[in-house]
Scaffold this motif. Structure first.
Motif, PDB file in Angstrom:
ATOM      1  N   ARG A 167       0.836  -1.187   0.000  1.00  0.00           N
ATOM      2  CA  ARG A 167       0.000   0.000   0.000  1.00  0.00           C
ATOM      3  C   ARG A 167       0.871   1.237   0.000  1.00  0.00           C
ATOM      4  N   ILE A 168       0.287   2.326  -0.447  1.00  0.00           N
ATOM      5  CA  ILE A 168       1.017   3.577  -0.495  1.00  0.00           C
ATOM      6  C   ILE A 168       0.097   4.649   0.053  1.00  0.00           C
ATOM      7  N   TYR A 169       0.620   5.419   0.985  1.00  0.00           N
ATOM      8  CA  TYR A 169      -0.160   6.437   1.679  1.00  0.00           C
ATOM      9  C   TYR A 169       0.638   7.723   1.705  1.00  0.00           C
ATOM     10  N   LEU A 170       0.165   8.702   1.011  1.00  0.00           N
ATOM     11  CA  LEU A 170       0.822  10.004   0.927  1.00  0.00           C
ATOM     12  C   LEU A 170       2.306   9.853   0.573  1.00  0.00           C
ATOM     13  N   GLY A 171       2.577   8.919  -0.329  1.00  0.00           N
ATOM     14  CA  GLY A 171       3.936   8.738  -0.817  1.00  0.00           C
ATOM     15  C   GLY A 171       4.770   7.720  -0.079  1.00  0.00           C
ATOM     16  N   ASP A 172       4.325   7.290   1.088  1.00  0.00           N
ATOM     17  CA  ASP A 172       5.069   6.270   1.848  1.00  0.00           C
ATOM     18  C   ASP A 172       4.539   4.880   1.511  1.00  0.00           C
ATOM     19  N   ASP A 173       5.452   3.932   1.307  1.00  0.00           N
ATOM     20  CA  ASP A 173       5.044   2.592   0.901  1.00  0.00           C
ATOM     21  C   ASP A 173       5.233   1.584   2.029  1.00  0.00           C
ATOM     22  N   TYR A 174       4.370   0.592   2.040  1.00  0.00           N
ATOM     23  CA  TYR A 174       4.353  -0.444   3.068  1.00  0.00           C
ATOM     24  C   TYR A 174       4.105  -1.792   2.405  1.00  0.00           C
ATOM     25  N   TYR A 175       4.685  -2.845   2.998  1.00  0.00           N
ATOM     26  CA  TYR A 175       4.585  -4.174   2.417  1.00  0.00           C
ATOM     27  C   TYR A 175       4.339  -5.211   3.491  1.00  0.00           C
ATOM     28  N   VAL A 176       3.701  -6.294   3.088  1.00  0.00           N
ATOM     29  CA  VAL A 176       3.630  -7.432   3.985  1.00  0.00           C
ATOM     30  C   VAL A 176       4.952  -8.189   3.897  1.00  0.00           C
ATOM     31  N   ASP A 177       5.226  -8.968   4.927  1.00  0.00           N
ATOM     32  CA  ASP A 177       6.526  -9.631   5.024  1.00  0.00           C
ATOM     33  C   ASP A 177       6.804 -10.541   3.832  1.00  0.00           C
ATOM     34  N   SER A 178       5.788 -11.187   3.312  1.00  0.00           N
ATOM     35  CA  SER A 178       5.995 -12.186   2.257  1.00  0.00           C
ATOM     36  C   SER A 178       6.472 -11.584   0.937  1.00  0.00           C
ATOM     37  N   VAL A 179       6.300 -10.278   0.751  1.00  0.00           N
ATOM     38  CA  VAL A 179       6.707  -9.658  -0.518  1.00  0.00           C
ATOM     39  C   VAL A 179       7.763  -8.581  -0.326  1.00  0.00           C
ATOM     40  N   ARG A 180       8.035  -8.222   0.921  1.00  0.00           N
ATOM     41  CA  ARG A 180       9.006  -7.136   1.156  1.00  0.00           C
ATOM     42  C   ARG A 180      10.362  -7.511   0.568  1.00  0.00           C
ATOM     43  N   GLY A 181      10.947  -6.575  -0.153  1.00  0.00           N
ATOM     44  CA  GLY A 181      12.233  -6.817  -0.799  1.00  0.00           C
ATOM     45  C   GLY A 181      12.108  -7.364  -2.210  1.00  0.00           C
ATOM     46  N   ARG A 182      10.915  -7.830  -2.578  1.00  0.00           N
ATOM     47  CA  ARG A 182      10.701  -8.354  -3.931  1.00  0.00           C
ATOM     48  C   ARG A 182       9.719  -7.488  -4.718  1.00  0.00           C
ATOM     49  N   PHE A 183       8.740  -6.920  -4.039  1.00  0.00           N
ATOM     50  CA  PHE A 183       7.717  -6.094  -4.690  1.00  0.00           C
ATOM     51  C   PHE A 183       7.958  -4.629  -4.359  1.00  0.00           C
ATOM     52  N   THR A 184       7.627  -3.763  -5.322  1.00  0.00           N
ATOM     53  CA  THR A 184       7.725  -2.327  -5.112  1.00  0.00           C
ATOM     54  C   THR A 184       6.465  -1.654  -5.635  1.00  0.00           C
ATOM     55  N   ILE A 185       5.814  -0.912  -4.765  1.00  0.00           N
ATOM     56  CA  ILE A 185       4.628  -0.147  -5.156  1.00  0.00           C
ATOM     57  C   ILE A 185       5.047   1.282  -5.446  1.00  0.00           C
ATOM     58  N   SER A 186       4.451   1.860  -6.472  1.00  0.00           N
ATOM     59  CA  SER A 186       4.765   3.246  -6.820  1.00  0.00           C
ATOM     60  C   SER A 186       3.558   3.860  -7.505  1.00  0.00           C
ATOM     61  N   GLN A 187       3.596   5.159  -7.665  1.00  0.00           N
ATOM     62  CA  GLN A 187       2.505   5.831  -8.375  1.00  0.00           C
ATOM     63  C   GLN A 187       3.039   6.996  -9.171  1.00  0.00           C
ATOM     64  N   ASP A 188       2.391   7.243 -10.289  1.00  0.00           N
ATOM     65  CA  ASP A 188       2.716   8.368 -11.157  1.00  0.00           C
ATOM     66  C   ASP A 188       1.470   9.246 -11.198  1.00  0.00           C
ATOM     67  N   ASN A 189       1.479  10.317 -10.418  1.00  0.00           N
ATOM     68  CA  ASN A 189       0.295  11.164 -10.334  1.00  0.00           C
ATOM     69  C   ASN A 189      -0.037  11.830 -11.662  1.00  0.00           C
ATOM     70  N   ALA A 190       0.974  12.111 -12.462  1.00  0.00           N
ATOM     71  CA  ALA A 190       0.725  12.743 -13.760  1.00  0.00           C
ATOM     72  C   ALA A 190      -0.044  11.810 -14.690  1.00  0.00           C
ATOM     73  N   LYS A 191       0.165  10.513 -14.512  1.00  0.00           N
ATOM     74  CA  LYS A 191      -0.518   9.520 -15.342  1.00  0.00           C
ATOM     75  C   LYS A 191      -1.710   8.896 -14.623  1.00  0.00           C
ATOM     76  N   ASN A 192      -1.943   9.327 -13.384  1.00  0.00           N
ATOM     77  CA  ASN A 192      -3.028   8.735 -12.595  1.00  0.00           C
ATOM     78  C   ASN A 192      -2.937   7.211 -12.561  1.00  0.00           C
ATOM     79  N   THR A 193      -1.729   6.733 -12.370  1.00  0.00           N
ATOM     80  CA  THR A 193      -1.479   5.293 -12.443  1.00  0.00           C
ATOM     81  C   THR A 193      -0.642   4.835 -11.255  1.00  0.00           C
ATOM     82  N   MET A 194      -1.020   3.691 -10.699  1.00  0.00           N
ATOM     83  CA  MET A 194      -0.256   3.047  -9.644  1.00  0.00           C
ATOM     84  C   MET A 194       0.346   1.773 -10.234  1.00  0.00           C
ATOM     85  N   TYR A 195       1.525   1.412  -9.741  1.00  0.00           N
ATOM     86  CA  TYR A 195       2.225   0.241 -10.251  1.00  0.00           C
ATOM     87  C   TYR A 195       2.576  -0.711  -9.107  1.00  0.00           C
TER      88      TYR A 195
END
Length: 122
Positions: free
Chosen positions: A49-77
């Motif tokens: 999850r991403i909240y006001l630019g800060d990202d958080y992960y569950v233990d099972s994916v931390r270090g392997r998954f990365t959440i991000s967002q591009d506000n100009a494109k209105n897209t989350m990745y």
């Protein structure tokens, strides 16, 4: 009315990568946005999850998954590296535009995409 559309799922081998996208329409990006997944026969679980630019992960994916967002494109990745068979699931993006809470429980999220399937084979 906010709408979310995911894409980028597919079938890969263990160790490979995928990048999921979630395009937001009808509104700007919410302060709280997340990625959830649901495997067959299991409950839906939050993974990132991403909240006001800060990202958080569950233990099972931390270090392997990365959440991000591009506000100009209105897209989350969700960049998913070193995929494992246990990552196989339907992946959903979700948004919670109002309120300060932002967590991994699915029920408080107001808007959901239709999901994109990720299948990882060994």
């Amino acid at each position: 009315q906010m709408q979310l559309v995911e894409s980028g799922g597919g079938s890969v081998q263990a160790g490979e990568s995928l990048r999921l996208s979630c395009v937001v329409s009808g509104s700007t990006m919410a302060n709280c946005m997340g990625w959830f997944r649901q495997a067959l026969g299991k409950e839906r679980e939050g993974v990132a999850r991403i909240y006001l630019g800060d990202d958080y992960y569950v233990d099972s994916v931390r270090g392997r998954f990365t959440i991000s967002q591009d506000n100009a494109k209105n897209t989350m990745y969700l960049q998913m590296n070193s995929l494992k068979p246990e990552d196989t699931a339907m992946y959903y993006c979700a948004a919670r535009p109002v309120g300060e809470w932002c967590g991994f429980t699915s029920s408080p999220y107001n808007y959901w995409g239709q999901g994109t399937q990720v299948t990882v084979s060994s």
